[in-house]
Design a protein around this motif. Sequence first.
Motif, PDB file in Angstrom:
ATOM      1  N   ASP A   1       0.823  -1.216   0.000  1.00  0.00           N
ATOM      2  CA  ASP A   1       0.000   0.000   0.000  1.00  0.00           C
ATOM      3  C   ASP A   1       0.857   1.265   0.000  1.00  0.00           C
ATOM      4  OD1 ASP A   1       0.979  -0.360   2.571  1.00  0.00           O
ATOM      5  OD2 ASP A   1      -0.869   0.285   3.556  1.00  0.00           O
ATOM      6  N   VAL A   2       2.063   1.178  -0.559  1.00  0.00           N
ATOM      7  CA  VAL A   2       3.001   2.300  -0.551  1.00  0.00           C
ATOM      8  C   VAL A   2       2.391   3.546  -1.190  1.00  0.00           C
ATOM      9  CG1 VAL A   2       4.179   1.650  -2.702  1.00  0.00           C
ATOM     10  CG2 VAL A   2       5.388   2.994  -0.986  1.00  0.00           C
ATOM     11  N   HIS A   3       1.562   3.375  -2.224  1.00  0.00           N
ATOM     12  CA  HIS A   3       0.940   4.537  -2.873  1.00  0.00           C
ATOM     13  C   HIS A   3       0.041   5.312  -1.909  1.00  0.00           C
ATOM     14  CE1 HIS A   3       2.210   2.449  -6.544  1.00  0.00           C
ATOM     15  NE2 HIS A   3       2.136   3.644  -7.130  1.00  0.00           N
ATOM     16  N   GLU A   4      -0.540   4.600  -0.952  1.00  0.00           N
ATOM     17  CA  GLU A   4      -1.425   5.251   0.023  1.00  0.00           C
ATOM     18  C   GLU A   4      -0.646   5.926   1.152  1.00  0.00           C
ATOM     19  OE1 GLU A   4      -4.154   2.261   1.372  1.00  0.00           O
ATOM     20  OE2 GLU A   4      -4.582   1.628  -0.677  1.00  0.00           O
ATOM     21  N   LYS A   5       0.626   5.560   1.311  1.00  0.00           N
ATOM     22  CA  LYS A   5       1.424   6.090   2.411  1.00  0.00           C
ATOM     23  C   LYS A   5       2.308   7.253   1.988  1.00  0.00           C
ATOM     24  CE  LYS A   5       1.571   2.113   5.367  1.00  0.00           C
ATOM     25  NZ  LYS A   5       2.317   1.669   6.520  1.00  0.00           N
ATOM     26  N   ILE A   6       2.153   7.703   0.769  1.00  0.00           N
ATOM     27  CA  ILE A   6       2.945   8.828   0.304  1.00  0.00           C
ATOM     28  C   ILE A   6       2.004   9.955  -0.096  1.00  0.00           C
ATOM     29  CG2 ILE A   6       3.112   8.077  -2.096  1.00  0.00           C
ATOM     30  CD1 ILE A   6       6.076   9.026  -1.911  1.00  0.00           C
ATOM     31  N   ARG A   7       2.342  11.139   0.345  1.00  0.00           N
ATOM     32  CA  ARG A   7       1.494  12.298   0.047  1.00  0.00           C
ATOM     33  C   ARG A   7       2.356  13.376  -0.574  1.00  0.00           C
ATOM     34  NH1 ARG A   7      -1.361  16.485   0.248  1.00  0.00           N
ATOM     35  NH2 ARG A   7      -2.344  17.501   2.014  1.00  0.00           N
ATOM     36  N   ALA A   8       2.135  13.601  -1.869  1.00  0.00           N
ATOM     37  CA  ALA A   8       2.874  14.641  -2.584  1.00  0.00           C
ATOM     38  C   ALA A   8       2.236  15.992  -2.306  1.00  0.00           C
ATOM     39  CB  ALA A   8       2.852  14.363  -4.083  1.00  0.00           C
ATOM     40  N   ILE A   9       3.056  16.943  -1.934  1.00  0.00           N
ATOM     41  CA  ILE A   9       2.594  18.301  -1.673  1.00  0.00           C
ATOM     42  C   ILE A   9       3.301  19.223  -2.661  1.00  0.00           C
ATOM     43  CG2 ILE A   9       2.625  20.205  -0.017  1.00  0.00           C
ATOM     44  CD1 ILE A   9       2.186  18.131   2.175  1.00  0.00           C
ATOM     45  N   SER A  10       2.509  19.929  -3.428  1.00  0.00           N
ATOM     46  CA  SER A  10       3.063  20.862  -4.404  1.00  0.00           C
ATOM     47  C   SER A  10       3.782  21.984  -3.662  1.00  0.00           C
ATOM     48  CB  SER A  10       1.928  21.430  -5.263  1.00  0.00           C
ATOM     49  OG  SER A  10       2.459  22.335  -6.203  1.00  0.00           O
ATOM     50  N   ALA A  11       5.072  22.141  -3.970  1.00  0.00           N
ATOM     51  CA  ALA A  11       5.887  23.155  -3.293  1.00  0.00           C
ATOM     52  C   ALA A  11       7.065  23.526  -4.177  1.00  0.00           C
ATOM     53  CB  ALA A  11       6.387  22.621  -1.957  1.00  0.00           C
ATOM     54  N   ASP A  12       7.578  24.712  -3.944  1.00  0.00           N
ATOM     55  CA  ASP A  12       8.749  25.174  -4.680  1.00  0.00           C
ATOM     56  C   ASP A  12       9.678  25.874  -3.695  1.00  0.00           C
ATOM     57  OD1 ASP A  12      10.663  26.181  -6.354  1.00  0.00           O
ATOM     58  OD2 ASP A  12       9.260  27.151  -7.731  1.00  0.00           O
ATOM     59  N   LEU A  13      10.751  25.210  -3.321  1.00  0.00           N
ATOM     60  CA  LEU A  13      11.690  25.774  -2.351  1.00  0.00           C
ATOM     61  C   LEU A  13      12.467  26.964  -2.903  1.00  0.00           C
ATOM     62  CD1 LEU A  13      10.887  23.150  -0.926  1.00  0.00           C
ATOM     63  CD2 LEU A  13      13.224  22.967  -0.139  1.00  0.00           C
ATOM     64  N   ASN A  14      12.300  27.244  -4.190  1.00  0.00           N
ATOM     65  CA  ASN A  14      12.918  28.427  -4.775  1.00  0.00           C
ATOM     66  C   ASN A  14      12.134  29.693  -4.444  1.00  0.00           C
ATOM     67  OD1 ASN A  14      15.191  27.298  -6.217  1.00  0.00           O
ATOM     68  ND2 ASN A  14      13.664  26.309  -7.507  1.00  0.00           N
TER      69      ASN A  14
ATOM     70  N   LEU B   1       1.136  19.740   7.522  1.00  0.00           N
ATOM     71  CA  LEU B   1       2.548  19.480   7.822  1.00  0.00           C
ATOM     72  C   LEU B   1       2.908  19.919   9.237  1.00  0.00           C
ATOM     73  CD1 LEU B   1       4.262  20.562   4.473  1.00  0.00           C
ATOM     74  CD2 LEU B   1       3.973  18.233   5.353  1.00  0.00           C
ATOM     75  N   LEU B   2       2.449  21.101   9.616  1.00  0.00           N
ATOM     76  CA  LEU B   2       2.765  21.622  10.952  1.00  0.00           C
ATOM     77  C   LEU B   2       2.173  20.744  12.050  1.00  0.00           C
ATOM     78  CD1 LEU B   2       2.320  25.486  10.477  1.00  0.00           C
ATOM     79  CD2 LEU B   2       4.462  24.185  10.567  1.00  0.00           C
TER      80      LEU B   2
ATOM     81  N   SER C   1      10.147  32.063  -1.562  1.00  0.00           N
ATOM     82  CA  SER C   1      10.347  32.325  -0.138  1.00  0.00           C
ATOM     83  C   SER C   1       9.285  31.681   0.752  1.00  0.00           C
ATOM     84  CB  SER C   1      10.416  33.820   0.126  1.00  0.00           C
ATOM     85  OG  SER C   1       9.208  34.438  -0.277  1.00  0.00           O
ATOM     86  N   ASP C   2       8.066  31.507   0.267  1.00  0.00           N
ATOM     87  CA  ASP C   2       7.022  30.866   1.076  1.00  0.00           C
ATOM     88  C   ASP C   2       6.796  29.413   0.670  1.00  0.00           C
ATOM     89  OD1 ASP C   2       5.811  31.199  -1.370  1.00  0.00           O
ATOM     90  OD2 ASP C   2       4.033  32.232  -0.589  1.00  0.00           O
ATOM     91  N   PHE C   3       7.647  28.899  -0.181  1.00  0.00           N
ATOM     92  CA  PHE C   3       7.585  27.530  -0.716  1.00  0.00           C
ATOM     93  C   PHE C   3       6.350  27.290  -1.585  1.00  0.00           C
ATOM     94  CE2 PHE C   3      10.110  25.689   3.135  1.00  0.00           C
ATOM     95  CZ  PHE C   3      11.254  26.308   2.682  1.00  0.00           C
ATOM     96  N   ALA C   4       5.466  28.274  -1.720  1.00  0.00           N
ATOM     97  CA  ALA C   4       4.246  28.153  -2.535  1.00  0.00           C
ATOM     98  C   ALA C   4       3.410  26.941  -2.115  1.00  0.00           C
ATOM     99  CB  ALA C   4       4.596  28.098  -4.022  1.00  0.00           C
ATOM    100  N   ILE C   5       3.333  26.705  -0.812  1.00  0.00           N
ATOM    101  CA  ILE C   5       2.517  25.605  -0.272  1.00  0.00           C
ATOM    102  C   ILE C   5       1.171  26.187   0.156  1.00  0.00           C
ATOM    103  CG2 ILE C   5       2.332  23.810   1.500  1.00  0.00           C
ATOM    104  CD1 ILE C   5       5.351  23.800   1.730  1.00  0.00           C
ATOM    105  N   SER C   6       0.105  25.452  -0.125  1.00  0.00           N
ATOM    106  CA  SER C   6      -1.222  25.928   0.265  1.00  0.00           C
ATOM    107  C   SER C   6      -1.334  26.004   1.787  1.00  0.00           C
ATOM    108  CB  SER C   6      -2.310  24.992  -0.277  1.00  0.00           C
ATOM    109  OG  SER C   6      -2.326  23.781   0.455  1.00  0.00           O
ATOM    110  N   LYS C   7      -2.259  26.818   2.266  1.00  0.00           N
ATOM    111  CA  LYS C   7      -2.465  26.952   3.715  1.00  0.00           C
ATOM    112  C   LYS C   7      -2.893  25.628   4.330  1.00  0.00           C
ATOM    113  CE  LYS C   7      -3.467  31.864   3.861  1.00  0.00           C
ATOM    114  NZ  LYS C   7      -4.358  32.930   4.245  1.00  0.00           N
ATOM    115  N   GLU C   8      -3.736  24.888   3.614  1.00  0.00           N
ATOM    116  CA  GLU C   8      -4.208  23.592   4.133  1.00  0.00           C
ATOM    117  C   GLU C   8      -3.054  22.608   4.279  1.00  0.00           C
ATOM    118  OE1 GLU C   8      -5.537  25.022   1.266  1.00  0.00           O
ATOM    119  OE2 GLU C   8      -7.282  25.917   2.254  1.00  0.00           O
ATOM    120  N   ASP C   9      -2.206  22.536   3.245  1.00  0.00           N
ATOM    121  CA  ASP C   9      -1.061  21.629   3.297  1.00  0.00           C
ATOM    122  C   ASP C   9      -0.074  22.058   4.381  1.00  0.00           C
ATOM    123  OD1 ASP C   9      -2.049  19.971   1.299  1.00  0.00           O
ATOM    124  OD2 ASP C   9      -0.917  20.968  -0.297  1.00  0.00           O
TER     125      ASP C   9
END
Length: 182
Positions: A74-87, A101-102, A89-97
């Motif tokens: 079930d490895v596909h169910e245990k991985i969660r991709a979060i759209s982000a760009d470390l380039n 994470l927090l 300054s705010d990583f462009a991560i949604s507030k929900e994501d």
Amino acid sequence: MSTIAAFYGGKSILITGATGFMGKVLMEKLFRTSPDLKVIYILVRPKADQTPQQRVFQILNSKLFEKVKEVCPDVHEKIRAISADLNQSDFAISKEDTQELLSCTNIVFHCAATVCFDDHLRHAVQLNVAATQQLLLMASQMPKLEAFIHISTAYSNCNLKHIDEVIYPCPVEPKKIIDSME
């Protein structure tokens, strides 16, 4: 069960740089040796031709993950991709994501970096210095955090003939480097 597998059992792990060489190998090792881990969050930069989920699908369907699928079907169910760009300054991560994470992350493996040694200095500083600083600030807000592991880039002490496993003093304050880039 090994003590390592027991430690990671039920844990939520965040990995940056998971689409790179070190990140892929780390992810494979964690899934193969600790199938009871809860979830691995990976920050994935969107590309024009692939969504983060498509990039993860491609990684998990590579030869590297063949044994993982036997141990952890079930490895596909245990991985969660979060759209982000470390380039950015705010990583462009949604507030929900960000909130997920927090509130859920137990362990952070920071593997993201540029290892292109002729990269533009501004880009290298943003990814290798500023993003690390920003991720540390984010980690400081994670109430369940147990460990933050930073995997540094190769040749980080290339001026030394012999490199010991110690923390070397930084010749320039990171803030000065970041400020000069801004």
